[in-house]
Design a protein around this motif. Sequence first.
Motif, short mmCIF file in Angstrom:
data_model
loop_
_atom_site.label_atom_id
_atom_site.label_comp_id
_atom_site.label_asym_id
_atom_site.label_seq_id
_atom_site.Cartn_x
_atom_site.Cartn_y
_atom_site.Cartn_z
N PRO A 2 0.90 -1.09 0.09
CA PRO A 2 -0.03 0.16 0.09
C PRO A 2 0.98 1.27 -0.01
O PRO A 2 1.98 1.24 0.61
N ILE A 3 0.39 2.26 -0.70
CA ILE A 3 1.01 3.38 -0.98
C ILE A 3 -0.08 4.53 -0.53
O ILE A 3 -1.13 4.60 -1.32
N ILE A 4 0.31 5.58 0.41
CA ILE A 4 -0.72 6.73 0.62
C ILE A 4 0.05 7.93 0.04
O ILE A 4 1.35 8.19 0.45
N TYR A 5 -0.79 8.65 -0.72
CA TYR A 5 -0.29 10.01 -1.20
C TYR A 5 -1.28 11.09 -0.67
O TYR A 5 -2.33 11.03 -0.64
N LEU A 6 -0.32 12.17 -0.08
CA LEU A 6 -1.05 13.40 0.45
C LEU A 6 -0.67 14.47 -0.08
O LEU A 6 0.78 14.53 -0.25
#
Length: 157
Positions: A2-6
């Motif tokens: 999983p990768i979270i981009y903010l």
Amino acid sequence: MPIIYLETKIKSNIDICFDLSCSIDFHQLTTYKTKEKAVSGVTTGLVILGDVVTWEAIHFGVKQLLTSKISKFNKPFYFRDEQVSGAFKNFKHDHFFEQHDGFILMKDVFEFQSPFGIIGKLFNKLILTKYMTQFLSERNKMIKEYAETEKWKTVLK
């Protein structure tokens, strides 16, 4: 994995945004809900390349220790902290800061992997990705609040 981009737009100075993100003291302030506390390594001030911090925190009702290292650092544009030991199988958190006309664009890229194979993947999908997105978003809101007002002066001396 999983990768979270903010992305967060902040009307402030790039150095203030970067230093708030590197501040151990500010991190402890922004993570009051999980009672995060730096317990060894660098425990106050600003982190730099090579620094190691061990955090004690309560997540999902369980007290945990997580040790991370600042493995890349290019002030005031970029740094990476990554897990040395802790609950994750691994994680890398990249922090980017871009100067634009009238604002700073702060970008987070958080890549993580839970242990426990298929159970960990299911936990990521059902619970952890949302939890970590909210955790990082709340922190970024506080960085924005402090950087856009005089509050940053209470943390960065």
